[in-house]
Structures are given as structure tokens and as C-alpha cells.
Scaffold this motif. Structure first.
Motif, PDB file in Angstrom:
ATOM      1  N   VAL A 158       0.832  -1.202   0.000  1.00 33.82           N
ATOM      2  CA  VAL A 158       0.000   0.000   0.000  1.00 33.82           C
ATOM      3  C   VAL A 158       0.866   1.251   0.000  1.00 33.82           C
ATOM      4  O   VAL A 158       0.572   2.222  -0.709  1.00 33.82           O
ATOM      5  CB  VAL A 158      -0.960  -0.015   1.206  1.00 33.82           C
ATOM      6  CG1 VAL A 158      -1.655   1.341   1.355  1.00 33.82           C
ATOM      7  CG2 VAL A 158      -1.994  -1.123   1.053  1.00 33.82           C
ATOM      8  N   ARG A 159       1.945   1.247   0.760  1.00 31.87           N
ATOM      9  CA  ARG A 159       2.853   2.413   0.756  1.00 31.87           C
ATOM     10  C   ARG A 159       3.430   2.652  -0.627  1.00 31.87           C
ATOM     11  O   ARG A 159       3.744   3.796  -0.996  1.00 31.87           O
ATOM     12  CB  ARG A 159       3.982   2.207   1.764  1.00 31.87           C
ATOM     13  CG  ARG A 159       3.563   2.366   3.216  1.00 31.87           C
ATOM     14  CD  ARG A 159       4.774   2.545   4.114  1.00 31.87           C
ATOM     15  NE  ARG A 159       5.692   1.392   4.051  1.00 31.87           N
ATOM     16  CZ  ARG A 159       5.615   0.329   4.838  1.00 31.87           C
ATOM     17  NH1 ARG A 159       4.653   0.251   5.755  1.00 31.87           N
ATOM     18  NH2 ARG A 159       6.481  -0.658   4.725  1.00 31.87           N
ATOM     19  N   GLY A 160       3.559   1.594  -1.424  1.00 34.82           N
ATOM     20  CA  GLY A 160       4.154   1.728  -2.746  1.00 34.82           C
ATOM     21  C   GLY A 160       3.323   2.542  -3.715  1.00 34.82           C
ATOM     22  O   GLY A 160       3.862   3.095  -4.674  1.00 34.82           O
ATOM     23  N   PHE A 161       2.006   2.621  -3.491  1.00 34.48           N
ATOM     24  CA  PHE A 161       1.174   3.387  -4.430  1.00 34.48           C
ATOM     25  C   PHE A 161       0.337   4.464  -3.752  1.00 34.48           C
ATOM     26  O   PHE A 161      -0.234   5.317  -4.426  1.00 34.48           O
ATOM     27  CB  PHE A 161       0.246   2.449  -5.223  1.00 34.48           C
ATOM     28  CG  PHE A 161      -0.704   1.630  -4.389  1.00 34.48           C
ATOM     29  CD1 PHE A 161      -1.835   2.184  -3.822  1.00 34.48           C
ATOM     30  CD2 PHE A 161      -0.469   0.277  -4.191  1.00 34.48           C
ATOM     31  CE1 PHE A 161      -2.721   1.418  -3.061  1.00 34.48           C
ATOM     32  CE2 PHE A 161      -1.349  -0.507  -3.438  1.00 34.48           C
ATOM     33  CZ  PHE A 161      -2.468   0.071  -2.878  1.00 34.48           C
ATOM     34  N   SER A 162       0.236   4.466  -2.431  1.00 35.05           N
ATOM     35  CA  SER A 162      -0.695   5.380  -1.762  1.00 35.05           C
ATOM     36  C   SER A 162      -0.335   6.854  -1.948  1.00 35.05           C
ATOM     37  O   SER A 162      -1.225   7.706  -1.927  1.00 35.05           O
ATOM     38  CB  SER A 162      -0.768   5.052  -0.273  1.00 35.05           C
ATOM     39  OG  SER A 162       0.510   5.191   0.343  1.00 35.05           O
ATOM     40  N   ALA A 163       0.932   7.144  -2.119  1.00 34.76           N
ATOM     41  CA  ALA A 163       1.345   8.542  -2.266  1.00 34.76           C
ATOM     42  C   ALA A 163       1.347   9.008  -3.715  1.00 34.76           C
ATOM     43  O   ALA A 163       1.597  10.196  -3.978  1.00 34.76           O
ATOM     44  CB  ALA A 163       2.736   8.735  -1.662  1.00 34.76           C
TER      45      ALA A 163
END
Length: 370
Positions: A158-163
Motif C-alpha cells: 500500500v505504501r508503494g502506491f498510496s502517495a
């Protein structure tokens, strides 16, 4: 794991001459002749199942599950099913909705407070389920491809695309995104305080006695598992390694044609979800996509038939599930040689059930030379 759409134009292919539809006992021979033609042409290597009015009338394996051991594909061979996983994730979400633990109009921020704002405040579970969230398809990115061999966690994924910036305003359009279903898996874990694999087993697989289906954990020994292959100019090779923690709730399941039949049959009942819940799950939104399913109407002679379908594409494997709910017809095709013909084969098998001409294989394009 990317979604691939299928269109067939009957005039573009040569018709495969099959026996007349005739009596019911002749149908399996027609189905076998059709799939055998594709297998002989090198366009199918796997297992198929066909159910007619809810009853399995044909299931058979073609080619090899494991080339190194010369092990043939069979009815109980286990295949990775890629994005067919999304049907199960959508069902888990809808079950939690019925229990009052999730809301379809609830924003991501309600369930994952650390998800970056303002996107987390305006992306709802409905947007994720219907591929209308605007979240980029991180699974198709170069960064994700490079990391696909390494284990990961839902939180890291999730951190890989959330930003990343949204590709469009949530709800405004459709774009297939594995990221949305990875996010749904993380929400399921957050709300239940259990791993996704456990929630899947407890709420779907165990109640339906799907003993040959599961989440493909890296350490698990899976009897009768098919190996995945790909075709190159030099011949068939082992598919590139993929750590299955990456596809997660968007594509990390394995199954058999028989278990997928059990899953599909349960969709006619309220064992897993109420009639109202199923109506919501199967309702088409943008691009005719429902929650984990694609809806369509296929021309069968003078009539059209409403179908629900979805493809699964993952390293070394192709899967397709096609159901015609009104008539309780089902076709499942699982391939372990990366053949892209499972949608076409499935549609042709369904045509046989409706006494329509079936389309045989075309010459297969040759892989580019290195």
C-alpha cells in the motif's frame, strides 16, 4: 496479473466442424473435440470444466502440469488463478458490509487512518471494488516489476502506491487497477484483525469445502500443483519467478476447476451472501464492470445471453471463468502455459451449450526471434 479483454468476431476465424448438438450425451464429445483442437494447435495446455444447467458434464486435462516430471494435467490439478482472486476479495468485502463492519460508501480513511489525505477521504470501497478509484495500477509499474521476486507485506504494498497522484477523480471513469484490490485486502485485515488468507479460508473456502483452493503462501507445500510455463522463440521455458505475497488480495490464489465449480454454484444460494448483497455485487458500473466480475451479453444465434466473466493472468498461468446465470451454465478454463486463448475457448465452449457453431483455432503467431 493485468486484465485482458476479449472480443471475438466469428467471421475472422474458420469454423471448427463438430458433430451436431443432438442428444445430451453427445455434448461432452463436442466439447472434447473443441478443446483438443486448441491443445493440438498449441493454444491450450491445462484443464477445463463445463457445467450444463448446473450439472458438470465435462472436465478434462490437456497437456502437462509438470514438464520435468512428464505429469499430465488432470481434473484435480491446482493452478494459480491470478485475478479470479478478485471475486473472492469482493465477496469478503460484501460479507463485512452485511455484518455492518464496512460501508460501501465509507472512505478509505475510515478504515486505514494512515492512508494519505485527501485521497483517503474521497476514495470509497465502492470505488475500489468497481475500479473507479483513480489509484494507479501499481502492479503494472516498472518499480513493481523489479520488486516482484521479493516478499512483501500488505502495508508495504500500500505504501508503494498510496502517495502516487490519482489518475482521475474517484468515480469519474473506469481503469482496471490491482492496487485497489490490494488496498481492499489491507482493509479486510485491519477490520478483522486477521490475515487475509485466514479470513478467506474461514468465510468462503471452509464453508464451501473448497479443499483444493487457497492463498498461495510461499512456504506452503501444495500437492498436484501445476508448474507455470511461457513460450519463447527458443521453446517453452519456466515462467519467471513471482513471490505471491505481491499479488495478494488481487491475484494470489490457486484452485482447481472442480473447486471453482463449487464456488460458482454457491453464488446461486444465500450461503455466503444475501440476495440483496449479490445483486449489489453483480451490478455493472462503468465499463460494465461489477465487483470482481465483468458483465456482458453474448450473441447466441438470434438471442443474447447475459454472462458474468473474468480473466486471471499471472506469470505462467491464464484462467477464465464464464457463467450464464439464467441457464446455470458454467465454463472454467485454467492454463499453465501462458496461452492467451482461455477467453476464446471458454466462449466457444459456451456456444456449444447453446447449439451454436464453434470457432476453431487459428495458426498461432510465432514468438519474436531473439
Amino acid at each position: 496479473m493485468k486484465k485482458r479483454f476479449f472480443c471475438s468476431f466469428l467471421g475472422a476465424f474458420s469454423l471448427l466442424h463438430l458433430p451436431s448438438f443432438g442428444q445430451a450425451q453427445k455434448i461432452p464429445k463436442q466439447l472434447d473435440a473443441l478443446v483438443a483442437a486448441y491443445a493440438k494447435a498449441g493454444q491450450f495446455n491445462g484443464t477445463v470444466l463445463v457445467a450444463h444447467h448446473g450439472k458438470v458434464i465435462f472436465t478434462k486435462g490437456y497437456g502437462l502440469a509438470n514438464r520435468e516430471w512428464n505429469q499430465p494435467n488432470a481434473a484435480d490439478t491446482k493452478f494459480r488463478i491470478g485475478s479470479l482472486t478478485k471475486q473472492f476479495t469482493a465477496m469478503l468485502v460484501m460479507q463485512l458490509v452485511e455484518k455492518g463492519r464496512l460501508r460501501l460508501d465509507g472512505p478509505v480513511s475510515d478504515y486505514l487512518p494512515n492512508y494519505p489525505k485527501p485521497n483517503g477521504d474521497k476514495i470509497t470501497l465502492h470505488h475500489l471494488l468497481s475500479h473507479t478509484s483513480g489509484i494507479p495500477n501499481f502492479a503494472a509499474s516498472a518499480a513493481r516489476e523489479a520488486a516482484s521476486r521479493l516478499p512483501t507485506t500488505p502495508q508495504a504494498a500500500v505504501r508503494g502506491f498510496s502517495a502516487l497522484p490519482l489518475e482521475f477523480e474517484p468515480g469519474s471513469t473506469y481503469r482496471y487497477s490491482n492496487s485497489g484490490y490490494i488496498l481492499l485486502g489491507a482493509i479486510i485485515e485491519q477490520v478483522t484483525n486477521k490475515p487475509y488468507a485466514q479470513v478467506l479460508a474461514e468465510n468462503i473456502l471452509q464453508p464451501l469445502h473448497m479443499q483444493d483452493t487457497g492463498y498461495d503462501l510461499p512456504s506452503t507445500i501444495i500437492p498436484k500443483r501445476a508448474a507455470g510455463y511461457e513460450k519463447t522463440a527458443a521453446g517453452v521455458v519456466n515462467a519467471p519467478y513471482l513471490d505471491m505475497t505481491g499479488p495478494y488480495a488481487a491475484g494470489s490464489m490457486y484452485s482447481t476447476v472442480g473447486d471453482l465449480y463449487q464456488w460458482e454454484q454457491a453464488l446461486y444460494t444465500t450461503q455466503l451472501l444475501s440476495e440483496a448483497g449479490k445483486a449489489q455485487m453483480f451490478k455493472p458500473f462503468k465499463n460494465d464492470h461489477a465487483y470482481g466480475w465483468n458483465t456482458a451479453r453474448l450473441l447466441m444465434g438470434a438471442d443474447t445471453v447475459a454472462v458474468l466473466r473474468h480473466a486471471g493472468v499471472i506469470n505462467g498461468f491464464r484462467a477464465f471463468l464464464l457463467r450464464a446465470p439464467k441457464d446455470h451454465h458454467l465454463v472454467v478454463a485454467l492454463d499453465n502455459e501462458s496461452n492467451d486463448y482461455t477467453p476464446k475457448i471458454s466462449t466457444m465452449l459456451l456456444r456449444v451449450l447453446y447449439n451454436q457453431p464453434a470457432v476453431g483455432p487459428e495458426p498461432e503467431p510465432q514468438p519474436p526471434k531473439p
